[in-house]
Motif scaffolding. Structure first.
Motif, PDB file in Angstrom:
ATOM      1  N   VAL A  36      -1.126  -4.393   9.867  1.00  0.00           N
ATOM      2  CA  VAL A  36      -0.764  -3.866   8.701  1.00  0.00           C
ATOM      3  C   VAL A  36      -1.874  -4.069   7.563  1.00  0.00           C
ATOM      4  O   VAL A  36      -1.690  -5.253   6.839  1.00  0.00           O
ATOM      5  CB  VAL A  36       0.422  -4.133   8.439  1.00  0.00           C
ATOM      6  CG1 VAL A  36       0.777  -3.099   7.407  1.00  0.00           C
ATOM      7  CG2 VAL A  36       1.780  -4.014   9.091  1.00  0.00           C
ATOM      8  N   ALA A  37      -1.852  -2.361   6.778  1.00  0.00           N
ATOM      9  CA  ALA A  37      -2.955  -2.546   5.543  1.00  0.00           C
ATOM     10  C   ALA A  37      -1.729  -2.413   4.391  1.00  0.00           C
ATOM     11  O   ALA A  37      -1.184  -1.266   4.611  1.00  0.00           O
ATOM     12  CB  ALA A  37      -4.464  -2.353   5.794  1.00  0.00           C
ATOM     13  N   TYR A  38      -2.327  -3.437   2.880  1.00  0.00           N
ATOM     14  CA  TYR A  38      -1.645  -3.190   2.061  1.00  0.00           C
ATOM     15  C   TYR A  38      -2.661  -2.841   0.927  1.00  0.00           C
ATOM     16  O   TYR A  38      -3.132  -3.292   0.701  1.00  0.00           O
ATOM     17  CB  TYR A  38      -0.886  -4.628   1.789  1.00  0.00           C
ATOM     18  CG  TYR A  38       0.059  -4.360   2.515  1.00  0.00           C
ATOM     19  CD1 TYR A  38       0.948  -4.621   2.606  1.00  0.00           C
ATOM     20  CD2 TYR A  38      -0.479  -5.767   3.515  1.00  0.00           C
ATOM     21  CE1 TYR A  38       2.395  -4.999   3.932  1.00  0.00           C
ATOM     22  CE2 TYR A  38       0.349  -6.117   4.598  1.00  0.00           C
ATOM     23  CZ  TYR A  38       1.276  -5.415   4.380  1.00  0.00           C
ATOM     24  OH  TYR A  38       2.488  -5.780   5.114  1.00  0.00           O
ATOM     25  N   SER A  39      -2.027  -1.141   0.047  1.00  0.00           N
ATOM     26  CA  SER A  39      -2.847  -0.988  -0.832  1.00  0.00           C
ATOM     27  C   SER A  39      -2.328  -1.019  -1.771  1.00  0.00           C
ATOM     28  O   SER A  39      -1.065  -0.554  -1.920  1.00  0.00           O
ATOM     29  CB  SER A  39      -2.680   0.754  -0.572  1.00  0.00           C
ATOM     30  OG  SER A  39      -3.917   0.933  -2.018  1.00  0.00           O
ATOM     31  N   ILE A  40      -2.232  -1.927  -3.215  1.00  0.00           N
ATOM     32  CA  ILE A  40      -2.352  -2.442  -4.555  1.00  0.00           C
ATOM     33  C   ILE A  40      -1.898  -1.633  -5.314  1.00  0.00           C
ATOM     34  O   ILE A  40      -3.087  -2.343  -5.848  1.00  0.00           O
ATOM     35  CB  ILE A  40      -1.174  -4.134  -4.217  1.00  0.00           C
ATOM     36  CG1 ILE A  40      -0.930  -4.661  -3.568  1.00  0.00           C
ATOM     37  CG2 ILE A  40      -0.345  -4.391  -5.237  1.00  0.00           C
ATOM     38  CD1 ILE A  40      -1.366  -5.693  -2.383  1.00  0.00           C
ATOM     39  N   ARG A  41      -0.981  -0.931  -5.890  1.00  0.00           N
ATOM     40  CA  ARG A  41      -1.705  -0.335  -7.116  1.00  0.00           C
ATOM     41  C   ARG A  41      -1.943  -0.902  -8.256  1.00  0.00           C
ATOM     42  O   ARG A  41      -0.393  -2.239  -8.908  1.00  0.00           O
ATOM     43  CB  ARG A  41      -1.219   1.034  -6.796  1.00  0.00           C
ATOM     44  CG  ARG A  41      -2.127   1.596  -6.085  1.00  0.00           C
ATOM     45  CD  ARG A  41      -0.834   3.328  -5.556  1.00  0.00           C
ATOM     46  NE  ARG A  41      -2.110   3.655  -4.129  1.00  0.00           N
ATOM     47  CZ  ARG A  41      -2.264   5.538  -4.324  1.00  0.00           C
ATOM     48  NH1 ARG A  41      -2.480   6.189  -5.840  1.00  0.00           N
ATOM     49  NH2 ARG A  41      -2.534   5.173  -2.984  1.00  0.00           N
ATOM     50  N   GLY A  42      -2.600  -0.990  -9.534  1.00  0.00           N
ATOM     51  CA  GLY A  42      -1.876  -1.341 -10.991  1.00  0.00           C
ATOM     52  C   GLY A  42      -3.268  -2.510 -10.850  1.00  0.00           C
ATOM     53  O   GLY A  42      -3.711  -3.147  -9.837  1.00  0.00           O
ATOM     54  N   GLN A  59      -4.838  -5.436   0.981  1.00  0.00           N
ATOM     55  CA  GLN A  59      -5.194  -6.784   1.582  1.00  0.00           C
ATOM     56  C   GLN A  59      -4.619  -6.088   3.032  1.00  0.00           C
ATOM     57  O   GLN A  59      -3.966  -5.354   3.225  1.00  0.00           O
ATOM     58  CB  GLN A  59      -4.006  -7.638   1.261  1.00  0.00           C
ATOM     59  CG  GLN A  59      -4.084  -8.704   0.268  1.00  0.00           C
ATOM     60  CD  GLN A  59      -2.990  -9.903  -0.168  1.00  0.00           C
ATOM     61  OE1 GLN A  59      -2.243 -10.378   0.181  1.00  0.00           O
ATOM     62  NE2 GLN A  59      -3.367  -9.771  -1.580  1.00  0.00           N
ATOM     63  N   PHE A  60      -4.637  -7.326   4.463  1.00  0.00           N
ATOM     64  CA  PHE A  60      -4.466  -6.794   5.130  1.00  0.00           C
ATOM     65  C   PHE A  60      -4.431  -7.910   6.717  1.00  0.00           C
ATOM     66  O   PHE A  60      -4.514  -8.792   6.447  1.00  0.00           O
ATOM     67  CB  PHE A  60      -5.631  -5.630   6.069  1.00  0.00           C
ATOM     68  CG  PHE A  60      -6.468  -6.675   6.199  1.00  0.00           C
ATOM     69  CD1 PHE A  60      -7.264  -7.014   7.568  1.00  0.00           C
ATOM     70  CD2 PHE A  60      -8.125  -6.703   5.495  1.00  0.00           C
ATOM     71  CE1 PHE A  60      -8.508  -7.492   7.854  1.00  0.00           C
ATOM     72  CE2 PHE A  60      -8.990  -7.146   5.741  1.00  0.00           C
ATOM     73  CZ  PHE A  60      -8.868  -7.774   7.373  1.00  0.00           C
ATOM     74  N   TYR A  61      -3.367  -7.433   7.340  1.00  0.00           N
ATOM     75  CA  TYR A  61      -3.565  -8.723   8.828  1.00  0.00           C
ATOM     76  C   TYR A  61      -3.418  -7.483   9.423  1.00  0.00           C
ATOM     77  O   TYR A  61      -3.141  -6.554  10.426  1.00  0.00           O
ATOM     78  CB  TYR A  61      -2.394  -9.659   8.197  1.00  0.00           C
ATOM     79  CG  TYR A  61      -1.153  -8.896   9.254  1.00  0.00           C
ATOM     80  CD1 TYR A  61      -0.750  -8.694  10.438  1.00  0.00           C
ATOM     81  CD2 TYR A  61      -0.335  -8.296   8.174  1.00  0.00           C
ATOM     82  CE1 TYR A  61       0.395  -8.241  11.110  1.00  0.00           C
ATOM     83  CE2 TYR A  61       1.110  -8.125   8.447  1.00  0.00           C
ATOM     84  CZ  TYR A  61       1.145  -7.690  10.072  1.00  0.00           C
ATOM     85  OH  TYR A  61       2.168  -7.116  10.453  1.00  0.00           O
ATOM     86  N   VAL A  62      -4.029  -8.759  11.176  1.00  0.00           N
ATOM     87  CA  VAL A  62      -4.539  -7.764  11.907  1.00  0.00           C
ATOM     88  C   VAL A  62      -4.556  -8.681  13.310  1.00  0.00           C
ATOM     89  O   VAL A  62      -4.346  -9.818  12.853  1.00  0.00           O
ATOM     90  CB  VAL A  62      -5.921  -6.600  12.351  1.00  0.00           C
ATOM     91  CG1 VAL A  62      -5.689  -5.671  11.273  1.00  0.00           C
ATOM     92  CG2 VAL A  62      -6.980  -7.915  11.876  1.00  0.00           C
TER      93      VAL A  62
END
Length: 195
Positions: free
Chosen positions: A135-141, A148-151
């Motif tokens: 999962v890749a996380y796009s954090i706005r603000g 961030q991500f993990y594989v």
């Protein structure tokens, strides 16, 4: 007659000087930012010395995390031109570090940014041909980490990444660089190969 012209001329000059010396109303100017020249995209194979291979941008450096002596496969991808760093943390999935614990730990780290984040978008990562899921996380603000991500292969290997800028979080000023680096990180993720 000449006196009247001199008096009129003196009055006009005095009036113009008086009007010209009045302060102009203040108009705030928008903040400007430096123009950023992005390098050409070029990737090189990085020898990690760990159970995974990866391609990194040619303008970046892969270095061991100096704060870690216990975890030899914790690496940093430094982007000196942009004053940014991608922290990579590799774990071998085991009874002491089970897959569920590692993925929940990554999710917890992401959602610690909730207080400053305006949104957190999640995108599934799936490369079946290379046994790569995550999962890749796009954090706005204005958060400390905006991507961030993990594989993992879900059985043996697990790799987590978090991008940080060595600047005070101000999304307006880092947004162009963040967008540029996200593309490079997506490429890096797609080139991960488990050993």
């Amino acid at each position: 007659m000449k006196n009247k012209i001199r008096i009129s001329l003196a009055f006009i000059i005095t009036l113009l000087v008086h009007i010209g010396c009045q302060p102009a109303p203040y108009t705030p100017k928008p903040r400007g930012f430096f123009k950023i020249d992005f390098p050409e995209r070029e990737y090189v194979h990085a020898n990690t010395g760990c159970p995974f291979d990866i391609e990194i941008p040619g303008y970046s450096l892969l270095v061991a995390d100096p704060s870690q002596t216990k975890h030899t496969c914790w690496k940093n991808v430094d982007f000196p031109q942009f004053n940014a760093r991608l922290h990579l943390s590799y774990y071998r999935i085991s009874p002491s570090a089970p897959f569920d614990y590692l993925t929940e730990d990554a999710r917890t780290f992401v959602f610690k940014h909730t207080a400053k984040a305006t949104s957190i978008d999640q995108k599934s990562i799936q490369h079946n041909d290379h046994n790569l899921y995550g999962v890749a996380y796009s954090i706005r603000g204005n958060t400390a980490s905006n991507y961030q991500f993990y594989v993992s292969d879900s059985t043996t290997h697990y790799l987590r990444g978090a991008l940080y800028f060595n600047e005070k979080p101000h999304l307006d000023s880092i947004q162009p660089v963040l967008d540029f680096l996200k593309e490079d990180i997506r490429h890096m993720i797609s080139t991960i190969r488990w050993k």
